[in-house]
Write a protein that holds these residues in place. Sequence first.
Motif, PDB file in Angstrom:
ATOM      1  N   LEU A  90       0.826  -1.198   0.000  1.00  0.00           N
ATOM      2  CA  LEU A  90       0.000   0.000   0.000  1.00  0.00           C
ATOM      3  C   LEU A  90       0.869   1.260   0.000  1.00  0.00           C
ATOM      4  O   LEU A  90       0.583   2.228  -0.724  1.00  0.00           O
ATOM      5  N   GLY A  91       1.928   1.255   0.789  1.00  0.00           N
ATOM      6  CA  GLY A  91       2.843   2.384   0.794  1.00  0.00           C
ATOM      7  C   GLY A  91       3.504   2.565  -0.556  1.00  0.00           C
ATOM      8  O   GLY A  91       3.711   3.698  -1.018  1.00  0.00           O
ATOM      9  N   GLN A  92       3.816   1.456  -1.205  1.00  0.00           N
ATOM     10  CA  GLN A  92       4.440   1.518  -2.530  1.00  0.00           C
ATOM     11  C   GLN A  92       3.467   2.099  -3.559  1.00  0.00           C
ATOM     12  O   GLN A  92       3.841   2.955  -4.366  1.00  0.00           O
ATOM     13  N   ALA A  93       2.199   1.644  -3.530  1.00  0.00           N
ATOM     14  CA  ALA A  93       1.212   2.144  -4.479  1.00  0.00           C
ATOM     15  C   ALA A  93       0.983   3.643  -4.296  1.00  0.00           C
ATOM     16  O   ALA A  93       0.903   4.403  -5.275  1.00  0.00           O
ATOM     17  N   ALA A  94       0.877   4.093  -3.038  1.00  0.00           N
ATOM     18  CA  ALA A  94       0.684   5.522  -2.773  1.00  0.00           C
ATOM     19  C   ALA A  94       1.903   6.329  -3.211  1.00  0.00           C
ATOM     20  O   ALA A  94       1.774   7.426  -3.779  1.00  0.00           O
ATOM     21  N   ALA A  95       3.098   5.781  -2.958  1.00  0.00           N
ATOM     22  CA  ALA A  95       4.322   6.501  -3.301  1.00  0.00           C
ATOM     23  C   ALA A  95       4.483   6.648  -4.807  1.00  0.00           C
ATOM     24  O   ALA A  95       4.936   7.690  -5.292  1.00  0.00           O
ATOM     25  N   VAL A  96       4.129   5.602  -5.543  1.00  0.00           N
ATOM     26  CA  VAL A  96       4.222   5.682  -7.008  1.00  0.00           C
ATOM     27  C   VAL A  96       3.340   6.812  -7.528  1.00  0.00           C
ATOM     28  O   VAL A  96       3.739   7.603  -8.389  1.00  0.00           O
ATOM     29  N   THR A  97       2.126   6.915  -6.986  1.00  0.00           N
ATOM     30  CA  THR A  97       1.195   7.954  -7.432  1.00  0.00           C
ATOM     31  C   THR A  97       1.701   9.346  -7.088  1.00  0.00           C
ATOM     32  O   THR A  97       1.751  10.248  -7.935  1.00  0.00           O
ATOM     33  N   VAL A  98       2.108   9.546  -5.828  1.00  0.00           N
ATOM     34  CA  VAL A  98       2.551  10.870  -5.383  1.00  0.00           C
ATOM     35  C   VAL A  98       3.851  11.269  -6.072  1.00  0.00           C
ATOM     36  O   VAL A  98       4.009  12.409  -6.535  1.00  0.00           O
ATOM     37  N   ALA A  99       4.798  10.340  -6.161  1.00  0.00           N
ATOM     38  CA  ALA A  99       6.080  10.655  -6.796  1.00  0.00           C
ATOM     39  C   ALA A  99       5.894  11.008  -8.268  1.00  0.00           C
ATOM     40  O   ALA A  99       6.555  11.912  -8.799  1.00  0.00           O
ATOM     41  N   GLY A 100       4.987  10.304  -8.941  1.00  0.00           N
ATOM     42  CA  GLY A 100       4.713  10.614 -10.335  1.00  0.00           C
ATOM     43  C   GLY A 100       4.163  12.018 -10.506  1.00  0.00           C
ATOM     44  O   GLY A 100       4.552  12.747 -11.437  1.00  0.00           O
ATOM     45  N   GLN A 101       3.254  12.422  -9.616  1.00  0.00           N
ATOM     46  CA  GLN A 101       2.706  13.778  -9.675  1.00  0.00           C
ATOM     47  C   GLN A 101       3.787  14.829  -9.421  1.00  0.00           C
ATOM     48  O   GLN A 101       3.824  15.871 -10.076  1.00  0.00           O
ATOM     49  N   LEU A 102       4.667  14.562  -8.454  1.00  0.00           N
ATOM     50  CA  LEU A 102       5.741  15.506  -8.154  1.00  0.00           C
ATOM     51  C   LEU A 102       6.704  15.654  -9.328  1.00  0.00           C
ATOM     52  O   LEU A 102       7.154  16.758  -9.642  1.00  0.00           O
ATOM     53  N   GLU A 103       7.011  14.531  -9.970  1.00  0.00           N
ATOM     54  CA  GLU A 103       7.918  14.588 -11.116  1.00  0.00           C
ATOM     55  C   GLU A 103       7.292  15.355 -12.278  1.00  0.00           C
ATOM     56  O   GLU A 103       7.988  16.080 -13.000  1.00  0.00           O
ATOM     57  N   ASP A 104       5.991  15.221 -12.470  1.00  0.00           N
ATOM     58  CA  ASP A 104       5.317  15.906 -13.574  1.00  0.00           C
ATOM     59  C   ASP A 104       5.180  17.404 -13.312  1.00  0.00           C
ATOM     60  O   ASP A 104       5.267  18.216 -14.239  1.00  0.00           O
ATOM     61  N   ARG A 105       4.947  17.781 -12.066  1.00  0.00           N
ATOM     62  CA  ARG A 105       4.601  19.163 -11.745  1.00  0.00           C
ATOM     63  C   ARG A 105       5.800  20.014 -11.330  1.00  0.00           C
ATOM     64  O   ARG A 105       5.743  21.243 -11.420  1.00  0.00           O
ATOM     65  N   PHE A 106       6.862  19.367 -10.825  1.00  0.00           N
ATOM     66  CA  PHE A 106       7.982  20.136 -10.298  1.00  0.00           C
ATOM     67  C   PHE A 106       9.267  19.737 -11.013  1.00  0.00           C
ATOM     68  O   PHE A 106       9.246  19.331 -12.161  1.00  0.00           O
ATOM     69  N   TRP A 107      10.381  19.823 -10.315  1.00  0.00           N
ATOM     70  CA  TRP A 107      11.675  19.580 -10.955  1.00  0.00           C
ATOM     71  C   TRP A 107      11.997  18.082 -11.016  1.00  0.00           C
ATOM     72  O   TRP A 107      11.401  17.271 -10.304  1.00  0.00           O
TER      73      TRP A 107
END
Length: 430
Positions: A365-382
């Motif tokens: 569950l932590g991995q699934a949440a992290a994949v989603t959040v990290a993907g958003q951060l990579e798309d929106r920020f540096w």
Amino acid sequence: MASAVTTEPSKDTTAPSRPGYGQLLRTRGAWTFLLPGFAARQPFAMLTLSIVLLVQHTTGSYGAAGAAAAVTGVSMAVFAPYSGRLADRFGQRAVLIPGVLVHTVSGLTLTALALAHAPLWALFVAAVPTGASVPQVGPMVRARWGVKLQGSPLMTTAAAFESVTDELTFVVGPLLATALCTAVDPAAGLITESALTLVGGLLFAAQKSTQPTVTASGHARVKHASALRIPGVRVLIVAFLGIGSVFGGMQVSLAAFTESIGEPGLNGVLYGIFAAGNMLSGIVCGAIAWKAAPQQRLVVGYTALALAAAGLWAAHSVLVLAALGLLVGMCIAPALITGYTLVEDLVPAGARTEAFTWLTGAVALGQAAAVTVAGQLEDRFWDGAGFLVPLGGTVLALATLLALRSRLAARPPVRTVARGVGHRSPVTVD
């Protein structure tokens, strides 16, 4: 009069002071469940990537592929503890056989729908039972070690051995899935995963002599205490959610980093270094005769993990990131191993499989949440912003661990000794 006498858990005084892997693997009957157990858990590491590669091929969208894989992962995380609880109550064999049959049918159905270019909602419908029925072989193997090594110092070695086995699985599984999907057919990975689950799961279920026994009350219609009721298990779940955030954050962020520097092929190399650090430290942990209490080791190990993860976001070169990835991987295994070891002290034998599946599900569950959040951060920020996810996840989990570490102390069992007949209340006797 009755008196409640506090007793210490029995210890095996004949066990060696420096237990090792050789001693562990010579445990009577161990190989009968280790070999089929390894075969049965191998598909677990193939499932997500096989879905991604197949769905991306049939839809042309990584977003759709990632969504289908995420539904499978969340479904597995939600239903895994219930599978573990049923295994504790009715026996591993009773849960495994129908589970592997459902998983095989669901996996093949998902494959057929993807090849038929079914709508995305149909893939989601098939992904739910596919994830929910993933056989929890790793926790079941750990529960069998617990029966074999009750009260033995080899338990820490067994936890380390299982951690290394898990890491080996996550090295071999993705490589096998990628080779099958790219060199044979996009559907070959998921088909092979379903076939291995069926064959390996049935072979593992056939090893009846080593599975934990089910008490007579297991089949009775009585209230069954959940492992989740134990405060220490809830603390460990938070710690394992943080570990899952490291796995998920590293997967996305390493891929984004290598893509940003024009070297996408380095992604597998960097993640392999990360996994190698985990495997190496796991091997070392199992070879050490620890004197410090597991609660203390968990706090120290988790602090090291949070500190190591803190530097990832600032890495701007392949060599620095490889070194930090190796260090982070080396810090994960001690935390995982110690957490699984604590289950043996905190949880009664009749609820351990459930406890192990709660921890495994927490990582997923932590991995699934992290994949989603990290993907958003990579798309929106540096580029590299996704590395903030392992940092945030481990820091929050460490804060919880420090605040509630007293919950990890095992309470000695209490037994009531009858001494005649009377009306006096039980008295605690030292």
